[in-house]
Enzyme design. Structure first.
Site, PDB file in Angstrom:
ATOM      1  CG  ASP A   1      -0.339  -0.097   2.514  1.00  0.00           C
ATOM      2  OD1 ASP A   1       0.900  -0.183   2.585  1.00  0.00           O
ATOM      3  OD2 ASP A   1      -1.078  -0.070   3.531  1.00  0.00           O
ATOM      4  CB  SER A   2       4.590   1.716  -0.078  1.00  0.00           C
ATOM      5  OG  SER A   2       4.832   0.545  -0.835  1.00  0.00           O
TER       6      SER A   2
ATOM      7  CD  GLU B   1       7.686  -0.381   7.715  1.00  0.00           C
ATOM      8  OE1 GLU B   1       6.718  -1.096   7.359  1.00  0.00           O
ATOM      9  OE2 GLU B   1       7.887   0.764   7.274  1.00  0.00           O
TER      10      GLU B   1
HETATM   11  O1  KIV Z   1       3.616  -1.135   1.659  1.00  0.00           O
HETATM   12  C1  KIV Z   1       4.798  -1.534   1.675  1.00  0.00           C
HETATM   13  O2  KIV Z   1       5.585  -1.279   0.757  1.00  0.00           O
HETATM   14  C2  KIV Z   1       5.227  -2.317   2.823  1.00  0.00           C
HETATM   15  C3  KIV Z   1       6.694  -2.611   2.954  1.00  0.00           C
HETATM   16  C4  KIV Z   1       7.436  -1.404   3.375  1.00  0.00           C
HETATM   17  C5  KIV Z   1       6.946  -3.757   3.842  1.00  0.00           C
HETATM   18  O3  KIV Z   1       4.443  -2.695   3.634  1.00  0.00           O
END
Ligand code: KIV
Length: 272
Positions: free
Chosen positions: A52-53, A190
């Protein structure tokens, strides 16, 4: 011990548990679109996370909260079309699983059916136990995520390292055990102290994949756009940049603009 213990034609959730047992480190990167997924998969990555990044990296939002289930499904289905080998895991977006386990199951089923992805990822521990159990009972593999959980950023207030204090570290260890017992196939940790992450990894049989969690875990994940140096304003200590694509792309774009303005592009050979 060689870096790769066994060749996998297709990586599955079982392969990851096997890699941990064989002490082979797991490499995971993000992708949100077909072209990037195809390149990342071709390089031999084990897991592709449709994170969701995407909310930050693709859409320019300040947090991961605004991205919707429909948008995650769009990203995931684009990624799936580019992947032949990697396991594709999709983040359940904020609001799709925290309140009601039935809604959580429906969201997960939509992701699996409409995108063709192989698993979902969810942030949190005991508070989301009911949703995790319900999703797993439908045969959908779940990757867990503890430590800094960006969907809770307004609760934390900052993106600093989590679980430095004993009480939070104890809760994290209990949550990790619980998530394994519920049946999660892997855990992302994380931004937590390396010593704590190593202890968690040692006490679990499922793989622990770290981001800012040190080298004592079973694998690593980075956001692809960060490790390629495209997001040059983002510089946390844990990030290793393998390219400076921001500068390289800038130079290419500037040269293109110059060539167009000068009338140098297209040349005779570049026209019909
Ligand atoms: O949304 C994302 O990219 C993540 C990673 C940073 C683990 O959850």
């Amino acid at each position: 011990m060689s870096a790769i213990s066994k060749e996998y034609k297709r990586v599955t959730v079982k392969s990851l548990v096997e890699m941990k047992a064989n002490k082979e480190k797991i490499a995971m990167l993000t992708a949100y679109d077909y072209t990037m997924a195809k390149i990342v998969d071709h390089s031999g990555i084990d897991v592709i996370l449709v994170g969701d990044s995407a909310s930050n990296v693709m859409a320019g939002h300040e947090t991961t909260l605004p991205i919707t289930l429909d948008q995650m499904i769009y990203h995931a289905s684009s990624v799936i079309r580019g992947v032949e080998r990697a396991l594709v895991v999709v983040d359940l977006p904020f609001g799709s699983y925290q309140g009601n386990s039935r809604v959580a199951l429906e969201a997960s089923i939509r992701i699996m059916k409409e995108s063709g992805a192989h698993a979902v990822k969810m942030e949190g521990g005991s508070e989301i136990q009911e949703s995790v159990t319900r999703i797993l009972s439908a045969g959908i593999p779940v990757m867990a995520h503890l430590g800094l959980t960006p969907q809770s950023i307004y609760k934390f207030g900052t993106y600093t390292v989590r679980a430095k204090e004993k009480e939070e570290a104890e809760k994290l260890k209990q949550d990790a055990k619980l998530l394994q017992e519920l049946g999660c196939f892997a855990l992302v940790l994380e931004k937590v102290p390396a010593k704590l992450a190593e202890e968690v990894a040692k006490n679990l049989s499922i793989p622990v994949i770290g981001i800012g969690a040190g080298g004592g875990v079973d694998g690593q994940v980075l956001v692809t756009h960060d490790m390629l140096g495209m997001t040059h304003e983002f510089s946390p200590r844990f990030l290793r940049r393998y390219l400076d694509l921001f500068d390289a792309m800038n130079q290419a774009f500037s040269k293109y603009i110059e060539d167009v303005k000068k009338g140098d592009f297209p040349s005779k050979e570049e026209q019909y």
